[in-house]
Write a protein that holds these residues in place. Structure first.
Motif, PDB file in Angstrom:
ATOM      1  N   VAL A  47       0.837  -1.201   0.000  1.00 17.48           N
ATOM      2  CA  VAL A  47       0.000   0.000   0.000  1.00 17.48           C
ATOM      3  C   VAL A  47       0.873   1.252   0.000  1.00 17.48           C
ATOM      4  O   VAL A  47       0.607   2.207  -0.739  1.00 17.48           O
ATOM      5  CB  VAL A  47      -0.967  -0.011   1.212  1.00 17.48           C
ATOM      6  CG1 VAL A  47      -1.656   1.352   1.365  1.00 17.48           C
ATOM      7  CG2 VAL A  47      -2.020  -1.106   1.043  1.00 17.48           C
ATOM      8  N   ARG A  48       1.927   1.262   0.817  1.00 19.42           N
ATOM      9  CA  ARG A  48       2.828   2.428   0.822  1.00 19.42           C
ATOM     10  C   ARG A  48       3.472   2.610  -0.554  1.00 19.42           C
ATOM     11  O   ARG A  48       3.588   3.735  -1.062  1.00 19.42           O
ATOM     12  CB  ARG A  48       3.904   2.259   1.891  1.00 19.42           C
ATOM     13  CG  ARG A  48       3.396   2.390   3.326  1.00 19.42           C
ATOM     14  CD  ARG A  48       4.547   2.559   4.296  1.00 19.42           C
ATOM     15  NE  ARG A  48       5.436   1.396   4.291  1.00 19.42           N
ATOM     16  CZ  ARG A  48       5.280   0.308   5.048  1.00 19.42           C
ATOM     17  NH1 ARG A  48       4.233   0.235   5.880  1.00 19.42           N
ATOM     18  NH2 ARG A  48       6.145  -0.686   4.999  1.00 19.42           N
ATOM     19  N   GLY A  49       3.879   1.498  -1.163  1.00 23.68           N
ATOM     20  CA  GLY A  49       4.465   1.585  -2.501  1.00 23.68           C
ATOM     21  C   GLY A  49       3.483   2.129  -3.519  1.00 23.68           C
ATOM     22  O   GLY A  49       3.842   2.982  -4.351  1.00 23.68           O
ATOM     23  N   ALA A  50       2.240   1.665  -3.456  1.00 22.49           N
ATOM     24  CA  ALA A  50       1.217   2.147  -4.387  1.00 22.49           C
ATOM     25  C   ALA A  50       0.924   3.629  -4.168  1.00 22.49           C
ATOM     26  O   ALA A  50       0.657   4.362  -5.117  1.00 22.49           O
ATOM     27  CB  ALA A  50      -0.061   1.318  -4.228  1.00 22.49           C
ATOM     28  N   ALA A  51       0.986   4.073  -2.913  1.00 22.74           N
ATOM     29  CA  ALA A  51       0.820   5.506  -2.643  1.00 22.74           C
ATOM     30  C   ALA A  51       1.933   6.303  -3.326  1.00 22.74           C
ATOM     31  O   ALA A  51       1.693   7.408  -3.853  1.00 22.74           O
ATOM     32  CB  ALA A  51       0.826   5.752  -1.139  1.00 22.74           C
ATOM     33  N   GLY A  52       3.159   5.727  -3.344  1.00 23.33           N
ATOM     34  CA  GLY A  52       4.262   6.377  -4.047  1.00 23.33           C
ATOM     35  C   GLY A  52       4.019   6.465  -5.539  1.00 23.33           C
ATOM     36  O   GLY A  52       4.323   7.492  -6.177  1.00 23.33           O
ATOM     37  N   TRP A  53       3.448   5.393  -6.143  1.00 22.88           N
ATOM     38  CA  TRP A  53       3.134   5.434  -7.586  1.00 22.88           C
ATOM     39  C   TRP A  53       2.157   6.557  -7.891  1.00 22.88           C
ATOM     40  O   TRP A  53       2.343   7.331  -8.837  1.00 22.88           O
ATOM     41  CB  TRP A  53       2.501   4.132  -8.069  1.00 22.88           C
ATOM     42  CG  TRP A  53       3.150   2.865  -7.646  1.00 22.88           C
ATOM     43  CD1 TRP A  53       4.456   2.674  -7.280  1.00 22.88           C
ATOM     44  CD2 TRP A  53       2.523   1.588  -7.549  1.00 22.88           C
ATOM     45  NE1 TRP A  53       4.668   1.355  -6.959  1.00 22.88           N
ATOM     46  CE2 TRP A  53       3.497   0.661  -7.113  1.00 22.88           C
ATOM     47  CE3 TRP A  53       1.221   1.131  -7.791  1.00 22.88           C
ATOM     48  CZ2 TRP A  53       3.221  -0.682  -6.907  1.00 22.88           C
ATOM     49  CZ3 TRP A  53       0.932  -0.206  -7.593  1.00 22.88           C
ATOM     50  CH2 TRP A  53       1.920  -1.102  -7.151  1.00 22.88           C
ATOM     51  N   LEU A  54       1.079   6.615  -7.090  1.00 23.05           N
ATOM     52  CA  LEU A  54       0.027   7.595  -7.352  1.00 23.05           C
ATOM     53  C   LEU A  54       0.564   9.011  -7.185  1.00 23.05           C
ATOM     54  O   LEU A  54       0.246   9.915  -7.979  1.00 23.05           O
ATOM     55  CB  LEU A  54      -1.163   7.351  -6.423  1.00 23.05           C
ATOM     56  CG  LEU A  54      -1.848   5.977  -6.532  1.00 23.05           C
ATOM     57  CD1 LEU A  54      -3.001   5.877  -5.546  1.00 23.05           C
ATOM     58  CD2 LEU A  54      -2.329   5.699  -7.947  1.00 23.05           C
ATOM     59  N   HIS A  55       1.388   9.210  -6.155  1.00 27.80           N
ATOM     60  CA  HIS A  55       1.969  10.531  -5.930  1.00 27.80           C
ATOM     61  C   HIS A  55       2.881  10.917  -7.098  1.00 27.80           C
ATOM     62  O   HIS A  55       2.836  12.058  -7.589  1.00 27.80           O
ATOM     63  CB  HIS A  55       2.752  10.525  -4.615  1.00 27.80           C
ATOM     64  CG  HIS A  55       3.412  11.823  -4.292  1.00 27.80           C
ATOM     65  ND1 HIS A  55       2.706  12.958  -3.976  1.00 27.80           N
ATOM     66  CD2 HIS A  55       4.733  12.170  -4.240  1.00 27.80           C
ATOM     67  CE1 HIS A  55       3.548  13.948  -3.731  1.00 27.80           C
ATOM     68  NE2 HIS A  55       4.790  13.495  -3.897  1.00 27.80           N
ATOM     69  N   ALA A  56       3.692   9.957  -7.561  1.00 27.69           N
ATOM     70  CA  ALA A  56       4.585  10.224  -8.696  1.00 27.69           C
ATOM     71  C   ALA A  56       3.806  10.486  -9.979  1.00 27.69           C
ATOM     72  O   ALA A  56       4.298  11.169 -10.888  1.00 27.69           O
ATOM     73  CB  ALA A  56       5.536   9.042  -8.894  1.00 27.69           C
ATOM     74  N   ALA A  57       2.571   9.961 -10.063  1.00 29.13           N
ATOM     75  CA  ALA A  57       1.725  10.195 -11.240  1.00 29.13           C
ATOM     76  C   ALA A  57       1.015  11.541 -11.180  1.00 29.13           C
ATOM     77  O   ALA A  57       0.223  11.860 -12.071  1.00 29.13           O
ATOM     78  CB  ALA A  57       0.696   9.071 -11.370  1.00 29.13           C
ATOM     79  N   GLY A  58       1.294  12.316 -10.116  1.00 26.67           N
ATOM     80  CA  GLY A  58       0.750  13.667 -10.038  1.00 26.67           C
ATOM     81  C   GLY A  58      -0.507  13.818  -9.214  1.00 26.67           C
ATOM     82  O   GLY A  58      -1.154  14.873  -9.259  1.00 26.67           O
ATOM     83  N   VAL A  59      -0.879  12.804  -8.441  1.00 28.53           N
ATOM     84  CA  VAL A  59      -2.089  12.886  -7.625  1.00 28.53           C
ATOM     85  C   VAL A  59      -1.799  13.704  -6.366  1.00 28.53           C
ATOM     86  O   VAL A  59      -0.819  13.448  -5.663  1.00 28.53           O
ATOM     87  CB  VAL A  59      -2.586  11.479  -7.243  1.00 28.53           C
ATOM     88  CG1 VAL A  59      -3.800  11.581  -6.318  1.00 28.53           C
ATOM     89  CG2 VAL A  59      -2.940  10.690  -8.497  1.00 28.53           C
TER      90      VAL A  59
END
Length: 526
Positions: A47-59
C-alpha cells in the motif's frame, strides 16, 4: 480501539501485531510477480508503494483517482493508497459498458485513471476512448500509447499520510446499475470506516471472525462491501483470509484452504452449487455463510447448508451501497427445509440492525405510513447514509425525505417486526411478487439455475429460465398454483446480461427478449 483511517489501515494492523496470512487464488494485478501469499506487513508495504506510484503520477490531496480493472482485492489496496495521500478513490467495475464508463468518468473528472490495456482495448473496440476523461492514465499491465506505465513508477517514495476531516469524501463506489446507469455513491471516513467497518469489527458471538477461522471472500471488490469487509475482518485477526476474485481457480483454492466462514455473491453461490453437491466438496468445515448484494433463493441456501459437516448458519444481509446493511436474518437447515410451498423463506429479510437502523413502510404516492401487513415503499434511517451522488446530487436529494432514505424497494412489515421483500419498485407486478415467483419456480425445478420474472403492462409476466431444459409436464406441475404466466424463455447463464456483481440487468434482458421498457413501476427511486 476500532478501524479509524483507511489510508493507514494496514500500518495500524501491523502496529496491532495482526499475524493473519492472506491467500489469493491468483496474484494481484498490481503485483503480478509476488505470488499468492501475503503477510500483513507485506500488504502494508505494498500500500505504501502504491501511494508512491500515485503521488509520482501527479495525484494531490483532494484529487479523484478512478480505478477500472479486472476484479481483484487490489481494488481495496489501491483505495487505501489513494486515501493515504489524501485523494478520493473511485472504484469502477470493468464489467460496465464502455459508454457507461465514459459517462461516469466524465462525472468524476479524475486526475488519474488507473486501468489496464485490456480495459482500454475493449473500449477502443467499442469506439470509445477512455483516455480523454482523466488528466492522466496509468496502465497496470504494460505500456499503452498516451498512458503512464506502472513499471516506470515503481520504487517512488510516498509522502507522509495526509489527514482529512472525517466528514469529507473518502471513497466513491458505484451502485450495481441493474436498471440503468449506476450512481456514484460518496462515503466518508465517518460513514464507511468509523461507522460500517468499526461496527463489524466488534467481536460478537457466532457471526464475528475467530482467531482460528479461515475466512473466505468471493465478491466484487470494487463495490461498497469490499472496504468495510477488509477492515473489519483483518481487525479481528483470523488465522487466514482467502480471496477468490473469479471462478478460474476457485475449486483449487477452496480445496487448498478450506474455509470456515464464506461470503460470496449470490451469483457465485449459484455457480458453485454443483461443487457443493459433491460428496468431497470443500465446504465441509464452514460454520458461517454470508450473503449480500442481491436476493438469494432457497435451493441455493439449502444446498450449502447441507454441504457442511457442522451445524452452520447462513447470514442474509439486506442493504444498499448508500446505506450499508439494513437488516439481518439467520437461516438454518430448518429455515429452508420446507420445499415447494409458497412460503417467504429468504424473502423474509429479518429485522433492522438493532440500535442503528430504523425502517418504515409508506404509501408510494402519499408517503404516509401504511398499516402492518400492507405493501409499500421501504424507507430507512441510518447514521451511515452516504453523502451524495457525484454529478447527481439532485437525484440523491430526491431520495431523502425528512431524514428517511427511500430504498426504492417494495416490502411489507409483519406483525413480528420483520420485513418481507416483494420487489424493486421498478420491477413490481400489481398483486404479485416477482421475487416470490422466482423463489418458488427455482425451488420446484432443480434443473433451473436461475429464474427472472419480468412484468409488462397488458401482458402476462414472462419467466426467463437459466437451464439446460425443462419439459412441459415439469413446468405445468411447478406453476400449478401460481398466477398465470407466459411461456418460459430458456437461456444459458452467459446469455443473460449481468452486472459486475452477477445481478441481472433487467432492462437489457427485456430488450433481449423483446419485451420493451414499459413496466408497472415508475423507476423514480432507482
Amino acid at each position: 480501539m476500532k478501524p479509524a483511517d483507511l489510508g493507514t489501515l494496514f500500518d495500524d494492523l501491523v502496529d496491532r501485531g495482526v499475524r493473519t496470512v492472506v491467500e489469493l487464488s491468483r496474484p494481484l494485478d498490481i503485483a503480478p510477480n509476488h505470488g499468492t501469499q501475503y503477510t500483513v506487513p507485506q500488504l502494508a508495504a505494498l500500500v505504501r508503494g502504491a501511494a508512491g506510484w500515485l503521488h509520482a503520477a501527479g495525484v494531490c490531496p483532494g484529487d479523484r483517482v478512478a480505478v477500472v480493472k479486472e476484479n481483484h482485492w487490489d481494488y481495496v489496496l489501491l483505495a487505501c493508497a489513494a486515501a493515504r495521500i489524501g485523494a478520493v478513490p473511485a472504484l469502477l467495475s470493468d464489467h460496465l459498458p464502455p459508454s457507461t464508463l465514459q459517462l461516469l468518468l466524465k462525472r468524476l473528472d479524475p486526475t488519474l485513471l488507473v486501468t489496464t490495456r485490456a480495459v482500454l482495448g475493449r473500449a477502443r473496440d467499442d469506439e470509445t476512448n477512455l483516455l480523454g476523461f482523466a488528466r492522466r492514465t496509468l496502465t497496470l499491465d504494460g505500456p499503452h500509447p498516451g498512458a503512464l506505465d506502472l513499471e516506470n513508477l515503481r520504487g517512488k517514495e510516498p509522502p507522509p499520510p495526509v489527514p482529512r476531516d472525517v466528514d469529507e469524501p473518502l471513497v466513491v463506489n458505484h451502485t450495481s446499475g441493474t436498471t440503468g446507469t449506476p450512481k456514484l455513491v460518496i462515503h466518508s471516513t465517518r460513514t464507511l470506516v468509523q461507522g460500517l467497518s468499526a461496527t463489524e469489527a466488534t467481536r460478537l458471538p457466532v457471526v464475528s471472525s475467530r482467531p482460528s477461522d479461515t475466512v473466505c471472500s468471493s465478491i466484487a471488490f470494487c463495490h461498497g462491501r469490499a472496504i468495510p469487509w477488509t477492515a473489519s475482518v483483518l481487525w479481528l485477526a483470523p488465522r487466514k483470509v482467502v480471496i477468490i476474485p473469479d471462478g478460474a481457480d476457485a475449486e483449487r483454492t477452496l480445496r487448498a484452504h478450506p474455509p470456515t466462514t464464506l461470503e460470496a455473491l449470490p451469483s457465485t453461490f449459484v455457480r458453485w452449487t454443483p461443487l457443493a453437491q459433491r460428496p468431497d466438496n470443500p465446504f465441509r468445515d464452514v460454520r458461517l455463510y454470508v450473503s449480500t448484494f442481491d436476493a438469494v433463493h432457497p435451493p441455493t441456501v439449502r444446498t450449502f447448508l447441507d454441504a457442511t459437516a457442522r451445524r452452520p448458519l447462513w447470514v442474509q444481509v439486506w442493504g444498499q451501497t448508500e446505506t450499508g446493511p439494513l437488516t439481518f436474518r439467520f437461516l438454518t437447515r430448518r429455515s429452508v427445509a420446507h420445499r415447494e410451498a409458497r412460503h417467504p423463506s429468504t424473502r423474509n429479510l429479518g429485522r433492522p440492525a438493532p440500535g442503528r437502523v430504523r425502517l418504515r413502510v409508506v404509501d408510494p404516492r402519499t408517503f404516509q405510513p401504511v398499516p402492518t401487513g400492507r405493501p409499500g415503499l421501504v424507507l430507512a434511517r441510518t447514521p451511515v447514509r452516504c453523502l451524495g451522488y457525484v454529478g447527481e446530487q439532485e437525484r440523491w436529494q430526491a431520495k431523502v425525505n425528512d431524514g428517511w432514505w427511500n430504498t426504492g424497494d417494495i416490502g411489507v412489515r409483519t406483525r413480528t417486526g420483520a420485513y418481507l421483500l416483494l420487489d424493486r419498485e421498478v420491477d413490481v407486478i400489481p398483486g404479485q411478487s416477482c421475487v416470490e415467483l422466482e423463489d418458488v419456480i427455482e425451488d420446484r425445478l432443480p434443473a433451473v439455475a436461475e429464474c427472472v420474472v419480468l412484468g409488462t403492462p397488458g401482458q402476462l409476466p414472462v419467466p426467463v429460465l437459466v437451464t439446460n431444459g425443462v419439459n412441459q409436464a415439469e413446468w405445468n406441475h411447478a406453476v400449478r398454483d401460481l398466477p398465470a404466466l407466459a411461456d418460459p424463455v430458456m437461456m444459458t447463464w452467459d446469455e443473460v446480461p449481468r452486472t459486475g456483481t452477477g445481478k441481472v440487468r433487467r432492462m437489457e434482458l427485456r430488450t433481449l427478449i423483446r419485451r420493451g421498457n414499459d413496466t408497472f413501476g415508475t423507476g423514480r427511486w432507482t
